[in-house]
Design a protein around this motif. Structure first.
Motif, short mmCIF file in Angstrom:
data_model
loop_
_atom_site.label_atom_id
_atom_site.label_comp_id
_atom_site.label_asym_id
_atom_site.label_seq_id
_atom_site.Cartn_x
_atom_site.Cartn_y
_atom_site.Cartn_z
N SER A 1 -0.98 0.46 -9.49
CA SER A 1 -2.07 1.42 -9.97
C SER A 1 -1.68 2.31 -10.95
O SER A 1 -0.52 3.01 -10.68
CB SER A 1 -2.64 2.00 -8.73
N SER A 2 -2.40 2.46 -11.91
CA SER A 2 -1.87 3.66 -13.08
C SER A 2 -2.29 5.03 -12.30
O SER A 2 -1.57 5.94 -12.87
CB SER A 2 -2.51 3.60 -14.28
N SER A 3 -2.78 5.12 -11.19
CA SER A 3 -3.18 6.40 -10.48
C SER A 3 -1.68 7.06 -9.89
O SER A 3 -1.51 8.09 -9.77
CB SER A 3 -3.86 6.22 -9.42
N LEU A 4 -0.91 5.99 -9.77
CA LEU A 4 0.51 6.39 -9.12
C LEU A 4 1.16 6.82 -10.08
O LEU A 4 1.23 6.46 -11.28
CB LEU A 4 1.20 5.31 -8.20
N ALA A 5 2.09 7.75 -9.80
CA ALA A 5 3.13 8.25 -10.98
C ALA A 5 4.27 8.11 -10.24
O ALA A 5 5.39 9.00 -9.97
CB ALA A 5 2.86 9.84 -11.15
N PRO A 6 5.06 6.89 -10.53
CA PRO A 6 6.45 6.62 -9.95
C PRO A 6 7.51 7.47 -10.67
O PRO A 6 7.33 7.75 -11.82
CB PRO A 6 6.69 4.98 -10.06
N ALA B 1 10.02 5.29 -7.15
CA ALA B 1 9.39 5.68 -6.12
C ALA B 1 8.13 5.90 -6.24
O ALA B 1 7.63 6.63 -6.80
CB ALA B 1 10.07 7.07 -5.58
N PHE B 2 7.09 5.23 -5.24
CA PHE B 2 5.88 5.35 -5.22
C PHE B 2 5.29 6.24 -4.11
O PHE B 2 5.82 5.65 -2.88
CB PHE B 2 5.43 4.16 -5.37
N HIS B 3 4.36 6.99 -4.32
CA HIS B 3 3.47 7.70 -3.17
C HIS B 3 2.34 7.98 -3.34
O HIS B 3 2.11 8.96 -4.29
CB HIS B 3 4.41 8.74 -2.34
N GLY B 4 1.19 7.72 -2.75
CA GLY B 4 -0.19 7.95 -3.08
C GLY B 4 -1.28 6.98 -3.15
O GLY B 4 -0.63 5.79 -2.69
N PRO B 5 -2.48 7.27 -3.25
CA PRO B 5 -3.14 6.38 -3.02
C PRO B 5 -3.20 5.15 -4.19
O PRO B 5 -3.11 5.66 -5.59
CB PRO B 5 -4.62 6.82 -3.44
N GLY B 6 -3.06 3.89 -3.95
CA GLY B 6 -2.88 2.81 -4.82
C GLY B 6 -1.84 1.81 -4.43
O GLY B 6 -1.57 1.83 -3.16
N PHE B 7 -1.41 1.00 -5.05
CA PHE B 7 -0.71 -0.33 -4.70
C PHE B 7 0.68 -0.59 -5.48
O PHE B 7 0.42 -0.44 -7.08
CB PHE B 7 -1.53 -1.75 -4.40
N VAL B 8 1.46 -1.38 -5.40
CA VAL B 8 2.13 -1.97 -6.13
C VAL B 8 2.81 -3.30 -5.72
O VAL B 8 2.56 -3.78 -4.58
CB VAL B 8 3.69 -1.08 -6.20
N ASP C 1 0.72 -1.40 0.02
CA ASP C 1 0.03 -0.04 0.00
C ASP C 1 1.00 1.32 -0.02
O ASP C 1 1.56 1.40 0.76
CB ASP C 1 -0.85 -0.08 1.15
N CYS C 2 0.74 1.99 -1.08
CA CYS C 2 1.76 3.05 -1.15
C CYS C 2 0.96 4.40 -0.77
O CYS C 2 1.70 5.50 -0.74
CB CYS C 2 1.85 3.42 -2.68
N SER C 3 -0.09 4.43 -0.12
CA SER C 3 -0.86 5.64 0.58
C SER C 3 -0.36 5.95 1.81
O SER C 3 -0.54 7.14 2.11
CB SER C 3 -2.26 5.28 0.62
N GLN C 4 0.33 4.96 2.51
CA GLN C 4 0.53 5.50 3.84
C GLN C 4 1.97 6.48 4.05
O GLN C 4 2.18 7.20 4.90
CB GLN C 4 0.69 4.36 4.88
#
Length: 229
Positions: free
Chosen positions: A180-185, A208-215, A163-166
């Motif tokens: 998730s394509s909503s993430l912009a790594p 680097a991922f950060h925001g609502p979504g998963f990897v 979970d990249c949202s936390q």
């Protein structure tokens, strides 16, 4: 002839389902004239019936230009006809992703992609990264899928979903399976002169991922995969 090989657990699962896991490492798909499929070259291990495999061309001028510039998307083929096709790659585990609209857009490392419904839209996406592009060698160009349909994805070992949202999440580009394509790594680098002379840590480039979504992360790194024509 008698052998444990012929036990029921090794027999083909016969049904008319579009997607069926023959095992956790082999996928059985049903192809019919009204429902072709797109697959990565080299993913087919067997088929039955009247099935044709052809190079998948670009659906737009923009897509053609991206394929020509990056090499991505050139390793996919169209699967048509009537029959059953079996997909696998290097005994990797396989899982399915059912996309239900634009909100479910998924970005996939093409080294981990097996096949997807022709009804899905696909586009080549580039991860921006400056000098990281020189040090990484893979994971910079990926395929984004969206629409309504199913994609089959393989993973070396058991997948882990983060979970990249936390908090900020960093993943080796060759261990990132999909996200998730909503993430912009972004590409995070720790590159020095020593990196280019073999004196780096070996872990100088991450996504680097950060925001609502998963990897989704696999417990292994992909080698650079070259499909055979």
């Amino acid at each position: 002839m008698r052998s444990e090989l012929f036990s029921k657990r090794n027999a083909e699962i016969q049904n008319q389902e579009r997607w069926t896991l023959q095992s956790n490492k082999m996928l059985r798909t049903v192809i019919n004239p009204n429902a072709p499929m797109i697959a990565t070259k080299g993913a087919m291990v067997a088929y039955q019936g009247d099935v044709r495999f052809t190079h998948q061309g670009s659906k737009s001028v923009g897509q053609f230009m991206k394929k020509a510039a990056t090499g991505e998307g050139g390793n996919v083929m169209k699967v048509e006809g009537h029959g059953e096709v079996f997909f696998a790659r290097e005994a990797s585990n396989i899982f399915m992703m059912a996309l239900e609209g634009q909100q479910d857009a998924l970005t996939v490392n093409t080294s981990n992609l097996l096949a997807f419904d022709d009804a899905l839209n696909w586009e080549i996406k580039r991860i921006k990264g400056g000098i990281g592009a020189m040090a990484s060698g893979s994971g910079l160009f990926n395929l984004e899928l969206n629409g309504v349909g199913t994609a089959a994805i393989c993973c070396k070992g058991e997948p882990m979903v983060l979970d990249c949202s936390q908090q900020p999440t960093f993943v080796d580009p060759q261990a990132a399976v999909c996200w998730s394509s909503s993430l912009a790594p972004q590409i995070k680098t720790d590159v020095s002169v020593g990196t280019f002379f073999g004196r780096g840590s070996g872990e100088s480039v991450q996504l680097a991922f950060h925001g609502p979504g998963f990897v989704v992360v696999q417990p292994a790194e992909n080698a650079v995969y070259t499909a055979q024509a």
